[in-house]
Design a protein around this motif. Sequence first.
Motif, PDB file in Angstrom:
ATOM      1  N   MET A 194       0.715  -1.217  -0.097  1.00 53.26           N
ATOM      2  CA  MET A 194       0.127  -0.096  -0.060  1.00 53.26           C
ATOM      3  C   MET A 194       0.926   1.332  -0.126  1.00 53.26           C
ATOM      4  SD  MET A 194      -3.403  -0.871   2.206  1.00 53.26           S
ATOM      5  CE  MET A 194      -2.434  -0.534   3.808  1.00 53.26           C
ATOM      6  N   GLN A 195       1.254   1.440  -1.210  1.00 52.81           N
ATOM      7  CA  GLN A 195       2.222   2.880  -1.301  1.00 52.81           C
ATOM      8  C   GLN A 195       1.568   3.787  -2.073  1.00 52.81           C
ATOM      9  OE1 GLN A 195       5.810   3.211  -0.379  1.00 52.81           O
ATOM     10  NE2 GLN A 195       4.993   1.935   1.313  1.00 52.81           N
ATOM     11  N   PHE A 196       1.830   4.954  -1.860  1.00 53.09           N
ATOM     12  CA  PHE A 196       1.458   6.178  -2.600  1.00 53.09           C
ATOM     13  C   PHE A 196       2.300   7.199  -2.461  1.00 53.09           C
ATOM     14  CE2 PHE A 196      -0.868   5.804   1.556  1.00 53.09           C
ATOM     15  CZ  PHE A 196      -0.273   6.783   2.264  1.00 53.09           C
ATOM     16  N   ARG A 197       2.100   8.554  -3.126  1.00 54.20           N
ATOM     17  CA  ARG A 197       2.902   9.649  -3.278  1.00 54.20           C
ATOM     18  C   ARG A 197       2.145  10.627  -3.068  1.00 54.20           C
ATOM     19  NH1 ARG A 197       5.369   9.712  -8.288  1.00 54.20           N
ATOM     20  NH2 ARG A 197       6.541  11.687  -7.442  1.00 54.20           N
ATOM     21  N   VAL A 198       1.922  11.545  -1.880  1.00 54.21           N
ATOM     22  CA  VAL A 198       1.251  12.520  -1.504  1.00 54.21           C
ATOM     23  C   VAL A 198       2.046  13.701  -1.133  1.00 54.21           C
ATOM     24  CG1 VAL A 198      -0.425  13.439  -0.173  1.00 54.21           C
ATOM     25  CG2 VAL A 198      -0.822  11.268  -1.429  1.00 54.21           C
ATOM     26  N   GLU A 199       2.119  14.994  -1.485  1.00 59.71           N
ATOM     27  CA  GLU A 199       2.986  15.835  -0.920  1.00 59.71           C
ATOM     28  C   GLU A 199       1.847  16.628   0.153  1.00 59.71           C
ATOM     29  OE1 GLU A 199       6.192  17.373  -4.134  1.00 59.71           O
ATOM     30  OE2 GLU A 199       4.184  18.510  -4.109  1.00 59.71           O
ATOM     31  N   HIS A 216      -1.463  17.058  -1.830  1.00 60.66           N
ATOM     32  CA  HIS A 216      -1.737  16.889  -3.416  1.00 60.66           C
ATOM     33  C   HIS A 216      -1.126  15.504  -3.563  1.00 60.66           C
ATOM     34  CE1 HIS A 216      -1.536  21.333  -3.077  1.00 60.66           C
ATOM     35  NE2 HIS A 216      -2.596  21.196  -3.704  1.00 60.66           N
ATOM     36  N   SER A 217      -1.908  14.672  -4.416  1.00 58.56           N
ATOM     37  CA  SER A 217      -1.364  13.436  -4.881  1.00 58.56           C
ATOM     38  C   SER A 217      -0.691  13.742  -5.837  1.00 58.56           C
ATOM     39  CB  SER A 217      -2.621  12.645  -5.096  1.00 58.56           C
ATOM     40  OG  SER A 217      -2.349  11.352  -5.620  1.00 58.56           O
ATOM     41  N   LEU A 218       0.581  13.021  -6.003  1.00 57.13           N
ATOM     42  CA  LEU A 218       1.344  13.227  -7.053  1.00 57.13           C
ATOM     43  C   LEU A 218       1.062  12.028  -8.319  1.00 57.13           C
ATOM     44  CD1 LEU A 218       4.851  13.644  -5.440  1.00 57.13           C
ATOM     45  CD2 LEU A 218       3.411  15.276  -6.299  1.00 57.13           C
ATOM     46  N   PRO A 263      -1.145  21.569  -9.416  1.00 53.84           N
ATOM     47  CA  PRO A 263      -2.193  20.333  -9.167  1.00 53.84           C
ATOM     48  C   PRO A 263      -3.456  20.587  -9.511  1.00 53.84           C
ATOM     49  CG  PRO A 263      -0.771  20.827  -7.279  1.00 53.84           C
ATOM     50  CD  PRO A 263      -0.657  21.961  -8.239  1.00 53.84           C
ATOM     51  N   ASP A 264      -4.333  19.718 -10.152  1.00 54.44           N
ATOM     52  CA  ASP A 264      -5.644  19.817 -10.451  1.00 54.44           C
ATOM     53  C   ASP A 264      -6.592  19.419  -9.295  1.00 54.44           C
ATOM     54  OD1 ASP A 264      -5.805  17.116 -10.093  1.00 54.44           O
ATOM     55  OD2 ASP A 264      -6.397  16.441 -12.053  1.00 54.44           O
ATOM     56  N   HIS A 265      -6.167  19.326  -8.120  1.00 54.06           N
ATOM     57  CA  HIS A 265      -6.871  19.030  -6.907  1.00 54.06           C
ATOM     58  C   HIS A 265      -6.195  19.578  -5.720  1.00 54.06           C
ATOM     59  CE1 HIS A 265      -3.824  16.102  -6.708  1.00 54.06           C
ATOM     60  NE2 HIS A 265      -4.207  15.796  -5.449  1.00 54.06           N
ATOM     61  N   GLU A 266      -6.901  19.634  -4.614  1.00 53.38           N
ATOM     62  CA  GLU A 266      -6.326  19.984  -3.322  1.00 53.38           C
ATOM     63  C   GLU A 266      -7.250  19.166  -2.249  1.00 53.38           C
ATOM     64  OE1 GLU A 266      -4.777  23.771  -1.921  1.00 53.38           O
ATOM     65  OE2 GLU A 266      -6.673  24.071  -1.365  1.00 53.38           O
ATOM     66  N   LEU A 267      -6.741  18.789  -1.286  1.00 47.80           N
ATOM     67  CA  LEU A 267      -7.317  18.134   0.157  1.00 47.80           C
ATOM     68  C   LEU A 267      -6.696  19.014   1.246  1.00 47.80           C
ATOM     69  CD1 LEU A 267      -9.586  16.227   1.261  1.00 47.80           C
ATOM     70  CD2 LEU A 267      -7.194  14.672   1.683  1.00 47.80           C
ATOM     71  N   LEU A 268      -7.601  19.805   1.985  1.00 47.61           N
ATOM     72  CA  LEU A 268      -7.216  20.453   3.054  1.00 47.61           C
ATOM     73  C   LEU A 268      -7.525  19.526   4.295  1.00 47.61           C
ATOM     74  CD1 LEU A 268      -7.999  24.298   2.651  1.00 47.61           C
ATOM     75  CD2 LEU A 268      -5.831  23.000   2.289  1.00 47.61           C
ATOM     76  N   SER A 319      -6.329   6.205  -3.127  1.00 50.88           N
ATOM     77  CA  SER A 319      -7.019   6.160  -4.115  1.00 50.88           C
ATOM     78  C   SER A 319      -6.588   7.057  -5.279  1.00 50.88           C
ATOM     79  CB  SER A 319      -8.423   6.767  -3.804  1.00 50.88           C
ATOM     80  OG  SER A 319      -8.481   8.063  -3.520  1.00 50.88           O
ATOM     81  N   GLY A 320      -5.063   7.450  -5.011  1.00 50.79           N
ATOM     82  CA  GLY A 320      -4.615   8.296  -6.082  1.00 50.79           C
ATOM     83  C   GLY A 320      -5.109   9.798  -6.320  1.00 50.79           C
ATOM     84  N   GLY A 321      -5.580  10.111  -4.880  1.00 52.42           N
ATOM     85  CA  GLY A 321      -6.165  11.380  -4.877  1.00 52.42           C
ATOM     86  C   GLY A 321      -7.618  11.893  -5.192  1.00 52.42           C
ATOM     87  N   GLN A 322      -8.457  10.822  -5.120  1.00 58.27           N
ATOM     88  CA  GLN A 322      -9.808  11.069  -5.348  1.00 58.27           C
ATOM     89  C   GLN A 322     -10.562  11.469  -4.024  1.00 58.27           C
ATOM     90  OE1 GLN A 322     -10.943  10.780  -8.379  1.00 58.27           O
ATOM     91  NE2 GLN A 322      -8.704  10.459  -8.830  1.00 58.27           N
ATOM     92  N   ARG A 323     -11.678  12.095  -4.135  1.00 57.45           N
ATOM     93  CA  ARG A 323     -12.353  12.515  -2.788  1.00 57.45           C
ATOM     94  C   ARG A 323     -12.784  11.371  -2.026  1.00 57.45           C
ATOM     95  NH1 ARG A 323     -17.965  14.581  -2.823  1.00 57.45           N
ATOM     96  NH2 ARG A 323     -18.069  14.519  -5.331  1.00 57.45           N
ATOM     97  N   PRO A 324     -12.553  11.268  -0.614  1.00 60.16           N
ATOM     98  CA  PRO A 324     -13.140  10.166  -0.114  1.00 60.16           C
ATOM     99  C   PRO A 324     -14.372   9.888   0.141  1.00 60.16           C
ATOM    100  CG  PRO A 324     -11.311  11.576   1.081  1.00 60.16           C
ATOM    101  CD  PRO A 324     -11.690  12.138  -0.125  1.00 60.16           C
ATOM    102  N   THR A 325     -14.819   8.813  -0.025  1.00 58.63           N
ATOM    103  CA  THR A 325     -16.262   8.283   0.020  1.00 58.63           C
ATOM    104  C   THR A 325     -16.764   7.749   1.495  1.00 58.63           C
ATOM    105  OG1 THR A 325     -15.662   5.947  -0.578  1.00 58.63           O
ATOM    106  CG2 THR A 325     -16.305   7.539  -2.456  1.00 58.63           C
ATOM    107  N   CYS A 326     -15.656   8.063   2.365  1.00 61.83           N
ATOM    108  CA  CYS A 326     -16.124   7.393   3.662  1.00 61.83           C
ATOM    109  C   CYS A 326     -16.829   8.469   4.715  1.00 61.83           C
ATOM    110  CB  CYS A 326     -14.846   6.886   4.405  1.00 61.83           C
ATOM    111  SG  CYS A 326     -13.661   7.991   4.908  1.00 61.83           S
ATOM    112  N   VAL A 327     -16.653   9.641   4.058  1.00 61.34           N
ATOM    113  CA  VAL A 327     -17.441  10.820   4.992  1.00 61.34           C
ATOM    114  C   VAL A 327     -18.436  11.448   4.048  1.00 61.34           C
ATOM    115  CG1 VAL A 327     -15.142  11.348   6.256  1.00 61.34           C
ATOM    116  CG2 VAL A 327     -15.754  12.490   3.993  1.00 61.34           C
TER     117      VAL A 327
END
Length: 144
Positions: free
Chosen positions: A1-6, A46-48, A58-63, A128-136
């Motif tokens: 379970m690896q990913f790359r998020v800044e 931001h997901s890389l 980036p085309d997205h952002e999560l605060l 998920s590679g930077g998708q909006r979470p569905t658990c909330v």
Amino acid sequence: MQFRVEAYYRPQHGDKRELLVAPEDVDELIDSLLAGPIHQNLAELHSLERSTLPSGAPDHELLVGADQSLQVGVLEFMDASGNWTTVGLQEGRTEVRYSCVNHMTEFPAHSEIPIDLIRRAVKEFCLSGGQRPTCVQWENPEFW
């Protein structure tokens, strides 16, 4: 379970963003937000793994905000679909403010959710590679 998020949430991240690559990194980030100064309790992620805009931005952002005293937090997600904030309990605070390196951001009333759910949602975002979470639950506030 690896990913790359800044992640940006401390002054030293201005020159070099922190890289999150595993679920344990998410827990460390949230623990750091909870333990840190009140003017640094919000992180910008931001997901890389997502494409960038033609400008290179980036085309997205999560605060991600975390409040130590109440053990709650808040999420904001932005991409081409719009700006979304979490939906919390109606008895939550009406004035919701978090700060990323001295930059205050106000969130809609009643947008805070339990910190455990914040952890789960941020991990979902990363995995998920930077998708909006569905658990909330999300809302697209008119004024925000």
